[in-house]
Design an enzyme around this catalytic site. Structure first.
Site, PDB file in Angstrom:
ATOM      1  CD1 TRP A  75      42.837  -1.304  -5.446  1.00 57.79           C
ATOM      2  CD2 TRP A  75      41.371  -2.013  -3.921  1.00 57.79           C
ATOM      3  NE1 TRP A  75      41.583  -1.249  -6.014  1.00 57.79           N
ATOM      4  CE2 TRP A  75      40.668  -1.678  -5.104  1.00 57.79           C
ATOM      5  CE3 TRP A  75      40.639  -2.482  -2.827  1.00 57.79           C
ATOM      6  CZ2 TRP A  75      39.283  -1.801  -5.222  1.00 57.79           C
ATOM      7  CZ3 TRP A  75      39.259  -2.604  -2.947  1.00 57.79           C
ATOM      8  CH2 TRP A  75      38.595  -2.273  -4.130  1.00 57.79           C
ATOM      9  CD  GLU A 486      40.267  -4.802 -16.797  1.00 55.16           C
ATOM     10  OE1 GLU A 486      40.658  -5.421 -17.797  1.00 55.16           O
ATOM     11  OE2 GLU A 486      40.442  -5.222 -15.648  1.00 55.16           O
TER      12      GLU A 486
HETATM   13  C1  AGP Z   1      40.667  -8.584 -15.940  1.00 52.81           C
HETATM   14  O1  AGP Z   1      41.382  -7.785 -16.801  1.00 52.81           O
HETATM   15  C2  AGP Z   1      40.341  -7.948 -14.657  1.00 52.81           C
HETATM   16  N1  AGP Z   1      41.507  -7.531 -13.955  1.00 52.81           N
HETATM   17  C3  AGP Z   1      39.297  -8.631 -13.814  1.00 52.81           C
HETATM   18  O2  AGP Z   1      38.077  -8.524 -14.463  1.00 52.81           O
HETATM   19  C4  AGP Z   1      39.553 -10.122 -13.455  1.00 52.81           C
HETATM   20  O3  AGP Z   1      39.404 -10.916 -14.600  1.00 52.81           O
HETATM   21  C5  AGP Z   1      38.557 -10.565 -12.375  1.00 52.81           C
HETATM   22  O4  AGP Z   1      38.747  -9.801 -11.243  1.00 52.81           O
HETATM   23  C6  AGP Z   1      38.681 -12.033 -12.051  1.00 52.81           C
HETATM   24  O5  AGP Z   1      39.955 -12.342 -11.560  1.00 52.81           O
HETATM   25  P1  AGP Z   1      40.409 -13.837 -11.348  1.00 52.81           P
HETATM   26  O6  AGP Z   1      40.502 -14.469 -12.688  1.00 52.81           O
HETATM   27  O7  AGP Z   1      41.719 -13.746 -10.658  1.00 52.81           O
HETATM   28  O8  AGP Z   1      39.353 -14.504 -10.506  1.00 52.81           O
END
Ligand code: AGP
Length: 607
Positions: A75, A486
């Protein structure tokens, strides 16, 4: 962000395993991929821009010799996605290979220094300084382990690094600071990876590597040392409870759909949390002067729903703050009397980690709510509550959101029991209701999936959609809009239905789709008022309502039905499900891969 795998095994070609392991890590990043193996004293390398299977089609990743190798799925942070920026990166003589997850803040300075010594760079990445530094230290006579230790003393930033060299064949060396790395072990083979599912089909024996440690992997096992003084560290092996099947699609076309369908089991398993774990969390919250819920993204919406649960079930109103903005919001207004509940499914989100570290400098007590045993957040928290969703591979969180809600509901009830806020009989009734939630969610899935698919067929080309709710349903609306953005890339916005007439209503014209999350709770009459306002402006109303709610069906162009009588504090759990399904089918209808949305990675480990 970025998935790392490394394996050293006694015999057999390692490349097919590396390839499959990278596929299991692809949710961490997928703009380019690369693998390196060592055979007959030479490095063999394949890497390119694109998703793993695209690159595999072009280069055949399985055809690489050697029983030791490392791989990376990227990424991008420093340098655009391209063949030359893809990992692994190498030293000048192509004898050292490195993969890295994280950011080296002082890479420009190091690059200049190395350049002046004659090192030639072939990428724009921050990572590439590492193999060149290793090259110098090894030329000075150091072992790879010593050399990597020296490198960590020079670099600033966050990192998980895995390295190997033809000069010291038969071993892989790795270290971490702020980014995850776990080690797996079985007879004749040792693995290192950013996440457990990568090696889960091979072993369930895991060893944690902590920040500030360096590990040397050989076919006989692993030796861990402290970076600060070289002292050897004894670390016990942990048996992973996740199964390899959980990390497979199991007949579903995508992980996201499988994970939506796994939600009933995930809730069921999380309802088995030990009472002492919940009671300890309740005690810390009870003793605190102020309570902050910190999280990002979907976990943030679980936190907002949790805030409503705590207010209604336990009579306390925690503050919700975005972890990314916490230090800029609270300044120095923290003390050791405060408590932070950090909610993060991965346990690795840098924004959340940094906020917790900031809070800890004031002596704040920290409760971590996470789905991953041994993740970074668990190591700095005073108390940890582990949700039981099993591995979540889809980038868009679904079942981990559900179990966060399950755990928060139980924590609120444990607090209520401790303080006597609600009568014990009421608490027991609420608990019984939670016990029924797996079946309720199961029913919601089966009754609404086809409806969600058909609605996606009608709305897929809408440029913008609005999601409205009141009270706890605003959190549901927020999560619905986030899922849609998303994975289907439609513009979607969530608002408090009360706030909608103060601006967003200007967007509405004929057939503009407006979703209303409208359980039959105390917000109902006001929600009906908001629906009428939107209808009067030509909006197309899509509602998520109780099955018997004929009045709202009459006001809606489309509706999703939820069983009657859901306890209001738990409504987000069933009411979010049709929105998850709708987002999934929108992405499918538009030809997008719901498991790998563009520009996103499952765990965000940059600031
Ligand atoms: C959720 O669909 C996303 N991929 C993103 O918003 C995620 O919830 C956020 O990055 C927090 O991640 P975490 O729960 O692993 O901290």
């Amino acid at each position: 962000m970025c998935g790392i795998i490394g394996v050293v095994q006694k015999r057999g070609q390692v490349a097919p395993f590396l390839h499959q392991a990278l596929k299991r890590l692809e949710y961490r990043g997928y703009d380019s991929v690369g693998m390196t193996t060592i055979s007959s004293g030479h490095l063999h390398m394949k890497k390119d821009k694109g998703k793993i299977e695209e690159v595999h089609k072009k280069l055949n990743l399985d055809e690489m010799p050697g029983s030791i190798g490392i791989g990376h799925t990227r990424w991008a942070t420093h340098g655009a996605p391209s063949q030359y920026n893809a990992h692994p990166h190498f030293d000048c003589s192509n004898e050292i290979a490195v993969v890295h997850n994280g950011v080296i803040d002082n890479f420009l300075e190091l690059r200049e220094e190395l350049g002046s010594k004659g090192h030639k760079f072939s990428s724009e990445t921050d990572t590439e300084v590492i193999p060149h530094m290793l090259e110098d230290y090894i030329l000075d006579g150091m072992s790879l382990t010593e050399a990597l230790t020296e490198v960590t003393h020079r670099i600033e930033g966050t990192y998980a690094i895995v390295a190997m060299t033809t000069k010291q064949d038969g071993k892989i060396v790795c270290t971490r600071d702020g980014n995850p790395l776990v080690i797996g072990k079985r007879e004749g083979a040792t693995y290192v990876s950013s996440d457990i599912p990568a090696f889960l089909p091979m072993t369930k024996d895991m060893i944690l590597l902590l920040d500030g440690e360096v590990a040397t992997l050989t076919t006989d096992g692993v030796e861990i040392r402290k970076l600060s003084n070289g002292a050897e560290v004894e670390r016990e092996t942990i048996e992973i409870s996740w199964t390899a099947d959980q990390a497979q699609k199991g007949g579903f076309p995508h992980f996201m759909l499988k994970e939506i369908h796994e939600q009933p089991d995930a809730i069921r398993n999380t309802l088995r949390l030990r009472p002492e774990v919940l009671q300890e969390a309740a005690k810390l919250i009870h003793e605190a002067k102020r309570v902050y819920f910190l999280a990002m993204g979907t976990s943030g919406y679980a936190a907002i729903a949790g805030k409503h649960m705590f207010a209604s079930l336990a009579g306390i109103l925690p503050d919700f703050e975005l972890a990314s903005d916490f230090s800029d919001t609270v300044y120095n207004a923290l003390s050791e009397k405060d408590c932070v509940v950090a909610i993060t499914q991965s346990g690795e989100t840098t924004d959340t980690m940094m906020a917790v570290k900031y809070a800890k400098t004031f002596g704040v007590r920290v409760i971590a709510l996470t789905n991953v045993v041994g993740s970074s957040i668990t190591r700095i928290a005073d108390h940890t509550v582990i949700t039981q969703a099993g591995p979540e591979i889809g980038v868009a969180a679904t079942k981990t959101f559900m179990v966060q809600l399950t755990a928060l509901a139980q924590m609120a009830l444990a607090l209520s029991e401790l303080t006597g806020f609600l009568d014990n009989k009421v608490i027991e009734a609420k608990r019984r209701f939670l016990e029924a939630m797996p079946d309720i969610v199961s029913e919601v899935i089966s009754r609404n999936e086809e409806r969600a698919r058909r609605l996606a067929g009608l709305l897929y080309d809408q440029p913008s959609l609005l999601f409205l709710g009141r009270g706890i349903s605003q959190a549901t609306a927020e999560e619905g809009a986030l899922k849609l953005k998303e994975i289907s890339y439609n513009h979607a916005e969530a608002y408090s239905a009360g706030q909608s007439k103060h601006g967003p209503i200007a967007l509405v014209q004929d057939d503009y789709p407006v979703f209303f999350i409208a359980p039959r709770d105390e917000t109902r009459n006001r929600i009906i008022g908001n629906i009428m306002e939107m209808k009067a402006r030509g909006a197309s109303i899509i509602s998520v309502i109780e099955r018997s709610d004929e009045e709202l069906k009459g006001l809606s162009d489309h509706w999703f039905a939820i069983p009657d009588g859901i306890e209001p504090e738990f409504s987000t759990m069933p009411y979010v499900v049709p929105l998850q399904l709708f987002s999934y089918y929108m992405a499918r209808r538009k030809g997008f891969d719901p498991d790998k949305p563009r520009n996103l990675a499952k765990s965000v480990t940059v600031l």
